[in-house]
Each structure stands twice: as structure tokens, then as C-alpha cells.
Scaffold this motif. Sequence first.
Motif, short mmCIF file in Angstrom:
data_model
loop_
_atom_site.label_atom_id
_atom_site.label_comp_id
_atom_site.label_asym_id
_atom_site.label_seq_id
_atom_site.Cartn_x
_atom_site.Cartn_y
_atom_site.Cartn_z
N GLN B 99 0.83 -1.21 0.00
CA GLN B 99 0.00 0.00 0.00
C GLN B 99 0.87 1.27 0.00
O GLN B 99 0.58 2.23 -0.70
CB GLN B 99 -0.88 -0.03 1.25
N GLY B 100 1.93 1.23 0.77
CA GLY B 100 2.81 2.41 0.87
C GLY B 100 3.76 2.51 -0.30
O GLY B 100 4.19 3.60 -0.68
N LEU B 101 4.12 1.36 -0.88
CA LEU B 101 5.14 1.37 -1.94
C LEU B 101 4.57 1.75 -3.31
O LEU B 101 5.27 2.36 -4.12
CB LEU B 101 5.84 0.01 -2.02
N SER B 102 3.32 1.39 -3.54
CA SER B 102 2.72 1.63 -4.86
C SER B 102 2.87 3.06 -5.36
O SER B 102 3.38 3.29 -6.46
CB SER B 102 1.24 1.26 -4.85
N PRO B 103 2.43 4.06 -4.55
CA PRO B 103 2.57 5.44 -5.03
C PRO B 103 4.03 5.81 -5.28
O PRO B 103 4.34 6.55 -6.21
CB PRO B 103 1.97 6.29 -3.91
N LEU B 104 4.90 5.27 -4.44
CA LEU B 104 6.33 5.55 -4.58
C LEU B 104 6.89 5.02 -5.89
O LEU B 104 7.67 5.67 -6.58
CB LEU B 104 7.03 4.83 -3.43
N LEU B 105 6.47 3.80 -6.23
CA LEU B 105 6.93 3.17 -7.48
C LEU B 105 6.42 3.96 -8.67
O LEU B 105 7.13 4.15 -9.66
CB LEU B 105 6.46 1.72 -7.56
N ARG B 106 5.17 4.43 -8.55
CA ARG B 106 4.59 5.17 -9.66
C ARG B 106 5.38 6.47 -9.88
O ARG B 106 5.65 6.85 -11.02
CB ARG B 106 3.10 5.46 -9.38
N THR B 107 5.77 7.12 -8.80
CA THR B 107 6.55 8.35 -8.94
C THR B 107 7.93 8.07 -9.53
O THR B 107 8.39 8.78 -10.42
CB THR B 107 6.74 9.02 -7.55
N ALA B 108 8.58 7.01 -9.01
CA ALA B 108 9.97 6.75 -9.42
C ALA B 108 10.05 6.19 -10.84
O ALA B 108 10.97 6.51 -11.58
CB ALA B 108 10.63 5.79 -8.45
N HIS B 109 9.12 5.33 -11.20
CA HIS B 109 9.23 4.61 -12.48
C HIS B 109 8.11 4.92 -13.47
O HIS B 109 8.18 4.50 -14.62
CB HIS B 109 9.21 3.09 -12.23
N GLY B 110 7.07 5.58 -12.99
CA GLY B 110 5.92 5.81 -13.87
C GLY B 110 5.20 4.53 -14.21
O GLY B 110 4.48 4.44 -15.20
N ALA B 111 5.39 3.50 -13.39
CA ALA B 111 4.77 2.21 -13.66
C ALA B 111 4.71 1.40 -12.37
O ALA B 111 5.43 1.70 -11.41
CB ALA B 111 5.58 1.44 -14.71
N THR B 112 3.86 0.39 -12.33
CA THR B 112 3.80 -0.45 -11.14
C THR B 112 3.82 -1.93 -11.53
O THR B 112 3.58 -2.81 -10.71
CB THR B 112 2.51 -0.20 -10.32
N ARG B 113 4.10 -2.20 -12.81
CA ARG B 113 4.07 -3.59 -13.26
C ARG B 113 5.35 -3.92 -14.03
O ARG B 113 5.77 -3.16 -14.90
CB ARG B 113 2.84 -3.80 -14.15
N HIS B 114 5.94 -5.06 -13.70
CA HIS B 114 7.19 -5.48 -14.34
C HIS B 114 6.97 -5.96 -15.77
O HIS B 114 6.03 -6.69 -16.04
CB HIS B 114 7.82 -6.60 -13.51
N VAL B 115 7.84 -5.53 -16.65
CA VAL B 115 7.87 -6.05 -18.02
C VAL B 115 9.32 -6.49 -18.25
O VAL B 115 10.23 -5.74 -17.93
CB VAL B 115 7.53 -4.94 -19.04
#
Lengths: 356, 163
Positions: B99-115
Motif C-alpha cells: 500500500q505504501g510502496l505503490s505510489p512511490l513506485l509510480r513516482t519513481a518509475h511511472g509504472a507499477t508492473r514489471h515487463v
Amino acid sequence: MNLDALTRTSGEWLRGTGPESDIVICSRIRLARNLADFPFTSRASDPEKLEIERVCRSAMDKAGLDLEYQSLVDLGLLDRQLLVERQLISRELSGGDGPRGVAVGPRENMSIMVNEEDHLRIQVMNSGFSLPEVWEQINALDDRLEEQLHFAFNPQLGYLTSCPTNVGTGIRVGVMLHLPALANTKQIEKVFRALHKINLAVRGLYGEGTQADGDFYQISNQQTLGKSERELIRNLSDVVPQIISYERQARQEWIAQRRQHLHDQVSRAYGVLKTAHTISSSETMHLLSSVRMGINLGLIDDLEIRTVNELFIHTQPAHLQKIQGEELEVDERNIARAGYIRRRLTADRHEEGPAD
Amino acid sequence: MMCQLCSREASVHLSETVDGTRRELHLCGPCARKAGLTPPDPPPNAALEAVVDHLIVQHVGELVGELARASCPLCGLKFMDFRTGGRLGCPNDYEAFSQGLSPLLRTAHGATRHVGKAPRKRTPPGRSPRLRLRARLREAIAREDYELAATLRDQLRQEDADR
């Protein structure tokens, strides 16, 4: 690993060959990997770190990799600094604590740090602009390790890393560029702003927070999640040729408009390096940068680019002290540095670099 | 835990073994002082910690409810520790703090899903039995429960041997 012998050789990535090697010193890719069964390094106890090290070393052996392992425990500051200067380990690993080390391949174009920020930091580095080849090598290396190790991975987030800024692919794709003409005309700032806009980071020769001494710049991706390894490599591969062409253009303008000045600057730099009796690290980098560009522009014709590339590394403090065989204060180092450069520039003219 | 002499929260815990019998004593600060057992001085940088906490709240925002208290059951890291230190404690943290990491990942990578690349064999983190065993081992050592620690260590060795 015989660390004293390192000062008589240099990494293959410095040999100054490969595509665009007048501007691209080397291409490098690193992968961050962690073992699924252990806490990340920062939270692991020393016995756990020892176990992580044992598991990783045994995996490298079983995978039949031609690597030599050097533990950093009980390794003196000078030897650790030597490995940092050679780009084989990070400053973080050097300054860390507990069981940790690095496995190095025969020509130094492959290294695996153990118990850095992540359990494994795999690196492959080649001379010139050759990212696809580097990716092939590191991907194969990663496959062979993966057969032996159980990496922390989840389908949604990819490879799990100690810092969320590396999660996903865990990849950092980078090239080290020599950009003296862009630095001279201050156009470099414009290039950096453009790179930041497309999420690429720019750093100096020795990574985060270091000065771009010698006009060397490392450009690398920041995003690791949501784009595949190949896409991230392509992003960088698309941008680098543009920077190369800006640099070439700036050099041509410089030589067309102020040929005598440029030739004078290059020759004076070469002259000072050949005759100085005491010289600081920063002045050395600055002058070597001019000489390097001078060779590429045909203004100096009796010196190998490889010798200059090596001098950038071999005149760093730890290398000098290892070469002299003793610890030296700053003043003593400056004298030793000048002597070493004079010897190399007299001995290596029109000749190959030191035997590997 | 309550003070054994009054109803305040106990802050001094003593245990001793006399003739094989273990005795425990739990007292609050004032009762302990009265009994001649002076509790250790508060750490000298307590004020500094409060200042740091305040700064974090100012800059990263108040962590609301659950997230502020969230900690990983396997490595013990609190989400707050991550916000100050910037490093996660174990692979399971990505689930524990999703829950806490999701927004952070979105800011840092612009994505939340691995490709991209995936290993051929995998176990979802958190379900790694050995990560769990190691977490229990650490707890046992912290509690000085050496008997349990020895059992867990044997279990880990057995698992290693089975591989």
C-alpha cells in the motif's frame, strides 16, 4: 587475486577499441539480484551475510564461471580503493561492513559484487559503444547463475531489490562518454537538461556525487520498472549517437574556428604532462582530457589512445601508491604521479601499452 | 504490562533465577525508583529523534493509520524505518508494504508492473520457507531462547542438505 599485479595491467574496457571509441570509453550493464531465502544485505546479520556469500560463491563455482573471488574483509583501505578506481567495486561495497566481496573475470570486463546494497550486483563492461553485446553477455551470465540460485522475484514487480528504485528489471544500462568539446562550449548543460527530461541520469567518472573530472560523463537509465531490458537498452542506444554527433560537431567547429588555439592547448597539455615534476590528480585529468581529444583530432600522432585511457586510471591515488609500493602523502603523490606520467609518455610513444 | 505495585504501565523488567526457579518483576518507573532500582537514563538524543520524526512528517507527510504501524512479519522492518533509511529489509516487504510502496513506485518509475525478463523457477516471496525459518531464528536469538534457536538452525541445515 593478486592485487599488486593489477597495477601492471588494465581492464579490457580501457583498450580504446570498439565502435565510437573516440568518444564512448565503455558500455556497461549491471543487474541487481537478491536471494529469495535471505533478508536484504542491510538487514542481514553477519552470520547470514557469511551464508549468502557462501551460497553465491558455490553457485559461481557450480556454474563453471571463470571468476576469481576477492573478499573485502581484512582488505586494507588502499587495496579497496584500488578496486574502486578500477571500476570493479562501488564505494558502497568498499566502505561497507561484514562479509562481502567481489568476483572478477579474467579481463576485468565481468565482476560480481556480493553483499553490496543487493546480494548480487552483476556487471559486464566492454570497450566502445556496444550495449547489445554487453546485454547478451550479462543475460547469459545471469541465466547461468539463476540455474544455481533462487532469486527473489514476483510476477507483478519483477526482481525484488533492497531499494525500490531498482525493482523490476534491476538493470542499469550505462555508457561512459568523453565530452571535452561540449564541456568547453558549455553546451553540455543543455544536453543534461534534455537527458533528465527523458529520465536518464548523468554522473561523473566515479559515480554518484563525483566530479566530472577529465570531461567524462556516465549516462544511465533511472527507470527499472515497466520497461523491458531491451527497451531500456534501446532508449539509451537511441540517445547516445545524438550526443556523439553533438560532440563531433562541437569539435569540428572548435577546430575550424580556432585551430591554432586548440592545437596550442593540446600541445601545451601534452608538454606539461611530459615534463612536469609535480602534478595534482585534478590537473592530470584536465590535461589528459585535452591530449585524448588531440589524438582523436590528429593533432598528436605519437601516442596511443589506450595509453591515455590507462593513465586516467593509473594516476589515481591508490594506483600510484601501489605502483610506488608505499603509502604516500598528497605532496609525495603529486611528485610520484608526475614521474610515472613522464615515464609512460616516453616509453609508450608509438608502442603498445604494458603487456596484459 | 502493568506494574506489580500500582496500576501504571511497567517500564522496568527484571528476572532472576534462584535455585532453579525463575522470578520476574515488572515495575513502573516511580515504583522502581522507590524500590531502589533506578531505570536507565533516557537516551540523550531523544529530543533529536523527536525533531527528526517531526521533519519526516513535514516532508513525507503523516503516515496514516495502518501504514504508520505496519511492520514486516518476516524481517521486522517498520514502514517508517524504510521511509527514513530508504532500504527495504527483505523480499517480503514488497507485500507487507504494498500500500505504501505503490505510489512511490509510480513516482519513481511511472509504472507499477514489471515487463521483461523472468527467472524460470520462482516462489512468491513471503512463502519462501527458509526466509520464514530465518526470521523465527532471529526472533529466538533476540529472546535468548537458545533451545528453539538450535532447533531452527538444525531445520535450516536439514533444508540445505535436502536441496
